[in-house]
Design a protein around this motif. Structure first.
Motif, PDB file in Angstrom:
ATOM      1  N   ALA A 387       0.987 -14.105   9.956  1.00  0.00           N
ATOM      2  CA  ALA A 387       0.208 -14.328  11.174  1.00  0.00           C
ATOM      3  C   ALA A 387       1.091 -14.287  12.427  1.00  0.00           C
ATOM      4  CB  ALA A 387      -0.535 -15.659  11.093  1.00  0.00           C
ATOM      5  N   TYR A 388       2.291 -14.813  12.336  1.00  0.00           N
ATOM      6  CA  TYR A 388       3.086 -14.994  13.557  1.00  0.00           C
ATOM      7  C   TYR A 388       4.313 -14.097  13.682  1.00  0.00           C
ATOM      8  CZ  TYR A 388       0.335 -19.357  13.966  1.00  0.00           C
ATOM      9  OH  TYR A 388      -0.660 -20.287  14.061  1.00  0.00           O
ATOM     10  N   ALA A 389       4.709 -13.413  12.598  1.00  0.00           N
ATOM     11  CA  ALA A 389       5.946 -12.630  12.695  1.00  0.00           C
ATOM     12  C   ALA A 389       5.797 -11.152  12.331  1.00  0.00           C
ATOM     13  CB  ALA A 389       7.026 -13.265  11.814  1.00  0.00           C
ATOM     14  N   ALA A 390       4.803 -10.807  11.542  1.00  0.00           N
ATOM     15  CA  ALA A 390       4.701  -9.421  11.047  1.00  0.00           C
ATOM     16  C   ALA A 390       4.361  -8.434  12.169  1.00  0.00           C
ATOM     17  CB  ALA A 390       3.634  -9.345   9.956  1.00  0.00           C
ATOM     18  N   ASN A 391       4.791  -7.189  11.970  1.00  0.00           N
ATOM     19  CA  ASN A 391       4.439  -6.097  12.890  1.00  0.00           C
ATOM     20  C   ASN A 391       3.466  -5.148  12.205  1.00  0.00           C
ATOM     21  OD1 ASN A 391       6.375  -6.887  14.782  1.00  0.00           O
ATOM     22  ND2 ASN A 391       7.963  -5.700  13.717  1.00  0.00           N
ATOM     23  N   ALA A 392       2.733  -4.415  13.021  1.00  0.00           N
ATOM     24  CA  ALA A 392       1.810  -3.417  12.466  1.00  0.00           C
ATOM     25  C   ALA A 392       2.544  -2.453  11.541  1.00  0.00           C
ATOM     26  CB  ALA A 392       1.132  -2.655  13.597  1.00  0.00           C
ATOM     27  N   SER A 393       3.768  -2.110  11.889  1.00  0.00           N
ATOM     28  CA  SER A 393       4.487  -1.112  11.087  1.00  0.00           C
ATOM     29  C   SER A 393       4.974  -1.670   9.752  1.00  0.00           C
ATOM     30  CB  SER A 393       5.651  -0.534  11.881  1.00  0.00           C
ATOM     31  OG  SER A 393       6.516  -1.575  12.259  1.00  0.00           O
ATOM     32  N   ASP A 394       4.802  -2.963   9.526  1.00  0.00           N
ATOM     33  CA  ASP A 394       5.108  -3.522   8.201  1.00  0.00           C
ATOM     34  C   ASP A 394       4.019  -3.172   7.198  1.00  0.00           C
ATOM     35  OD1 ASP A 394       7.421  -4.779   9.170  1.00  0.00           O
ATOM     36  OD2 ASP A 394       6.299  -6.563   9.773  1.00  0.00           O
ATOM     37  N   VAL A 395       2.866  -2.747   7.692  1.00  0.00           N
ATOM     38  CA  VAL A 395       1.778  -2.350   6.781  1.00  0.00           C
ATOM     39  C   VAL A 395       2.182  -1.020   6.148  1.00  0.00           C
ATOM     40  CG1 VAL A 395      -0.661  -1.717   6.582  1.00  0.00           C
ATOM     41  CG2 VAL A 395       0.047  -3.504   8.212  1.00  0.00           C
ATOM     42  N   ARG A 396       2.362  -1.030   4.827  1.00  0.00           N
ATOM     43  CA  ARG A 396       2.865   0.174   4.147  1.00  0.00           C
ATOM     44  C   ARG A 396       1.744   1.016   3.553  1.00  0.00           C
ATOM     45  NH1 ARG A 396       7.702   1.129   5.812  1.00  0.00           N
ATOM     46  NH2 ARG A 396       7.486   2.880   4.394  1.00  0.00           N
ATOM     47  N   THR A 397       0.793   0.329   2.937  1.00  0.00           N
ATOM     48  CA  THR A 397      -0.226   1.043   2.168  1.00  0.00           C
ATOM     49  C   THR A 397      -1.601   0.456   2.466  1.00  0.00           C
ATOM     50  OG1 THR A 397       1.339   1.697   0.445  1.00  0.00           O
ATOM     51  CG2 THR A 397      -0.974   1.476  -0.233  1.00  0.00           C
ATOM     52  N   VAL A 398      -2.593   1.335   2.558  1.00  0.00           N
ATOM     53  CA  VAL A 398      -3.947   0.885   2.884  1.00  0.00           C
ATOM     54  C   VAL A 398      -4.944   1.499   1.903  1.00  0.00           C
ATOM     55  CG1 VAL A 398      -5.774   0.944   4.640  1.00  0.00           C
ATOM     56  CG2 VAL A 398      -3.398   0.605   5.346  1.00  0.00           C
ATOM     57  N   ILE A 399      -5.760   0.633   1.337  1.00  0.00           N
ATOM     58  CA  ILE A 399      -6.789   1.071   0.386  1.00  0.00           C
ATOM     59  C   ILE A 399      -8.140   0.692   0.974  1.00  0.00           C
ATOM     60  CG2 ILE A 399      -7.739   0.645  -1.930  1.00  0.00           C
ATOM     61  CD1 ILE A 399      -4.667  -0.046  -2.608  1.00  0.00           C
ATOM     62  N   ILE A 400      -9.035   1.655   1.058  1.00  0.00           N
ATOM     63  CA  ILE A 400     -10.374   1.349   1.572  1.00  0.00           C
ATOM     64  C   ILE A 400     -11.410   1.836   0.560  1.00  0.00           C
ATOM     65  CG2 ILE A 400     -12.020   1.596   3.479  1.00  0.00           C
ATOM     66  CD1 ILE A 400      -9.652   2.253   5.328  1.00  0.00           C
ATOM     67  N   ASP A 401     -12.296   0.924   0.182  1.00  0.00           N
ATOM     68  CA  ASP A 401     -13.330   1.244  -0.799  1.00  0.00           C
ATOM     69  C   ASP A 401     -12.711   1.818  -2.077  1.00  0.00           C
ATOM     70  OD1 ASP A 401     -16.114   0.792  -0.845  1.00  0.00           O
ATOM     71  OD2 ASP A 401     -16.469   2.947  -0.935  1.00  0.00           O
ATOM     72  N   GLY A 402     -11.542   1.294  -2.409  1.00  0.00           N
ATOM     73  CA  GLY A 402     -10.872   1.715  -3.634  1.00  0.00           C
ATOM     74  C   GLY A 402     -10.064   2.998  -3.531  1.00  0.00           C
ATOM     75  N   LYS A 403     -10.104   3.641  -2.353  1.00  0.00           N
ATOM     76  CA  LYS A 403      -9.335   4.894  -2.183  1.00  0.00           C
ATOM     77  C   LYS A 403      -8.068   4.617  -1.373  1.00  0.00           C
ATOM     78  CE  LYS A 403     -12.628   8.172  -3.325  1.00  0.00           C
ATOM     79  NZ  LYS A 403     -13.953   7.580  -3.036  1.00  0.00           N
ATOM     80  N   VAL A 404      -6.972   5.206  -1.800  1.00  0.00           N
ATOM     81  CA  VAL A 404      -5.727   5.033  -1.067  1.00  0.00           C
ATOM     82  C   VAL A 404      -5.778   5.955   0.148  1.00  0.00           C
ATOM     83  CG1 VAL A 404      -3.214   5.160  -1.192  1.00  0.00           C
ATOM     84  CG2 VAL A 404      -4.544   4.565  -3.232  1.00  0.00           C
ATOM     85  N   VAL A 405      -5.839   5.388   1.350  1.00  0.00           N
ATOM     86  CA  VAL A 405      -5.898   6.234   2.554  1.00  0.00           C
ATOM     87  C   VAL A 405      -4.536   6.317   3.247  1.00  0.00           C
ATOM     88  CG1 VAL A 405      -8.374   5.927   2.971  1.00  0.00           C
ATOM     89  CG2 VAL A 405      -6.771   4.370   4.043  1.00  0.00           C
ATOM     90  N   MET A 406      -3.665   5.319   2.995  1.00  0.00           N
ATOM     91  CA  MET A 406      -2.273   5.443   3.462  1.00  0.00           C
ATOM     92  C   MET A 406      -1.378   4.953   2.336  1.00  0.00           C
ATOM     93  SD  MET A 406      -0.305   4.052   6.907  1.00  0.00           S
ATOM     94  CE  MET A 406      -0.086   2.311   6.551  1.00  0.00           C
ATOM     95  N   LEU A 407      -0.383   5.772   2.002  1.00  0.00           N
ATOM     96  CA  LEU A 407       0.557   5.404   0.951  1.00  0.00           C
ATOM     97  C   LEU A 407       1.957   5.433   1.546  1.00  0.00           C
ATOM     98  CD1 LEU A 407       0.884   4.684  -2.057  1.00  0.00           C
ATOM     99  CD2 LEU A 407       1.160   7.120  -2.520  1.00  0.00           C
ATOM    100  N   ASP A 408       2.598   4.273   1.560  1.00  0.00           N
ATOM    101  CA  ASP A 408       3.957   4.177   2.095  1.00  0.00           C
ATOM    102  C   ASP A 408       4.077   4.812   3.487  1.00  0.00           C
ATOM    103  OD1 ASP A 408       6.132   2.788   1.478  1.00  0.00           O
ATOM    104  OD2 ASP A 408       7.039   4.283   0.154  1.00  0.00           O
TER     105      ASP A 408
END
Ligand SMILES: N[C@@H](CCSC[C@H]1O[C@@H](n2cnc3c(=O)[nH]cnc32)[C@H](O)[C@@H]1O)C(=O)O
Ligand SMILES: [Zn+2]
Length: 433
Positions: A387-408
């Motif tokens: 909540a207080y220290a992470a950056n957006a660019s720390d997000v590595r992978t995103v899954i939406i509705d079970g599909k990988v839309v961003m990988l690494d």
């Protein structure tokens, strides 16, 4: 059946402050979360279609941005440092008047790209040319609640109603169920009571919720009081708006009675701290609304008043702003802020049965956040770090509705170069350069 396994991550399920599983695993079958547990506990993990090794990462529900105008990426940096009414009427609306459906498609594509790269999996939108917004949502793989913004006082007011009806007929429940539709009367100062009656008739006919800007500025409150003798919230209540599921955006200037009405009758409130700060609209009394039991989600608003779609930044600002304005550091602690940015945002848009938690039976909208960078060290408290220290660019992978839309950090559904090229060209043309 498609089976995806995420293993090795620390799972922040958002089911409760202690519902954190160290090096756990999540099984996703045809987009459904079917198992959340300890390592090796997913039955039949040998026949996976895809396995994501997520050691050193945190898995949590994707962020839910419950109020934005995605295509306004085209206006990012175009008009800054102005108050709302002047900003809208002198700068934003003339620029928007030149936008085509294609412009809005590409503006929304850029917004989806930015959202995916910062861990947002679902957003609530209010804009024009919503068919093109829906196309972008469909193509990028995002989840969205879409509403056609309707300004009753414009000559296009009737057409906006017809568009909204079309949107509901063509897109509600579409894109494999990732798109839902609400009605979007813009605000009490742009939609007179007779117009809101028509909106409510549509809402009843198609069983739709209502997404509206409410009590954003003092000027609005004064104008509505002068015209109708009531505050914006009480005015809308007397018209019967809250008989429908209402998502009320902003809610900055409220009296105690307004807050009670919203807590009891609104489906949700979209808190947009950065937009409210930048336009100097004021500070929404969120700490008090939460005390009264209101459901409050977090929105970035459009990128002409923010100027980005970064939900980590937004939830942090939202929490800090409540602390300083109440002079109480205990309000909206880290976990509460994360809840507002996930499950509560889902509830605000009527999606709380589907997304916002990592829980069996929910659709899989999941993000993986890297925790190995210096700014995440040490780990006294994982929740506080996110909540207080992470950056957006720390997000590595995103899954939406079970599909990988961003990988690494590689977005698989969007051609980044193409999108930025289109937006640059179109923004220049629209600005009249
Ligand atoms: N132009 C459309 C309506 C668009 S609805 C969404 C509108 O909300 C505007 N908007 C963006 N941010 C805010 C805000 O904070 N308060 C009020 N309106 C906003 C946005 O610029 C856009 O014009 C018509 O033909 O009726
Ligand atoms: Zn807005």
């Amino acid at each position: 059946m498609n089976k995806l396994l995420i293993r090795g991550a620390t799972i922040l399920t958002m089911e409760g402050p202690d519902a954190i599983i160290d090096t756990g695993e999540i099984l996703i079958e045809d987009g459904w979360i079917t198992h959340v547990g300890l390592p090796g506990s997913a039955s039949g993990s040998f026949d996976m279609d895809e396995v994501i090794e997520a050691d050193g990462q945190v898995a949590m529900p994707g962020f839910i941005n419950c109020h934005t105008h995605a295509a306004m990426t085209l206006l990012r940096g175009y008009a800054d440092d102005l108050p709302l009414m002047k900003w809208l009427s002198e700068k934003i609306w003339p620029f928007e008047g030149r936008m085509t459906g294609e412009d809005i498609y590409w503006g929304t594509m850029l917004a989806c790209l930015e959202m995916i790269k910062s861990g947002t999996t679902c957003f609530g939108d209010m804009y024009d040319h919503m068919h093109d917004v829906a196309r972008a949502v469909e193509n990028t793989g995002m989840r969205a609640m879409l509403s056609r913004g309707m300004i009753g006082v414009l000559p296009t007011g009737e057409k906006a109603l017809a568009d909204a009806e079309e949107l509901a007929k063509n897109w509600n429940g579409k894109a494999d169920g990732r798109i839902t539709v609400m009605l979007g009367p813009h605000a009490p100062y742009t939609c007179p009571p007779e117009y809101l009656d028509k909106v409510m008739n549509l809402a009843a006919k198609f069983k739709l919720g209502i997404n509206i800007h409410v009590a954003e500025t003092l000027a609005e409150v004064e104008e509505i009081k002068k015209q109708y003798g009531k505050t914006p919230v009480q005015h809308l209540d007397s018209l019967g708006l809250f008989k429908f599921p209402v998502l009320a955006a902003h809610c900055v200037h409220l009296d105690e009675q307004d807050m009670e009405i919203l807590a009891q009758k609104a489906m949700g409130i979209a808190y947009n701290p950065q937009s409210n700060m930048k336009l100097a609209s004021g500070i929404a009394p969120v700490a008090r609304l939460l005390e009264l039991g209101a459901t409050v989600g977090i929105g970035t608003d459009g990128t002409a008043s923010n100027n980005n779609l970064d939900m980590l930044e937004e939830l942090r600002t939202g929490s800090y702003l409540q602390k300083v304005s109440t002079m109480n550091p205990e309000v909206i602690p880290a976990y509460r802020a994360l809840q507002m940015a996930t499950i509560d945002g889902a509830l605000c848009m009527g999606l709380g049965d589907r997304v916002g938690l990592i829980k069996e039976g929910m659709r899989a909208d999941i993000i993986l956040i890297d925790t190995t960078e210096p700014h995440m060290c040490p780990r006294h408290n994982l929740v506080a770090n996110i909540a207080y220290a992470a950056n957006a660019s720390d997000v590595r992978t995103v899954i939406i509705d079970g599909k990988v839309v961003m990988l690494d950090r590689v977005v698989l559904t969007i051609d980044e170069e193409r999108v930025m090229y289109e937006v640059r060209e179109r923004a220049e043309r629209l600005a009249g350069k």
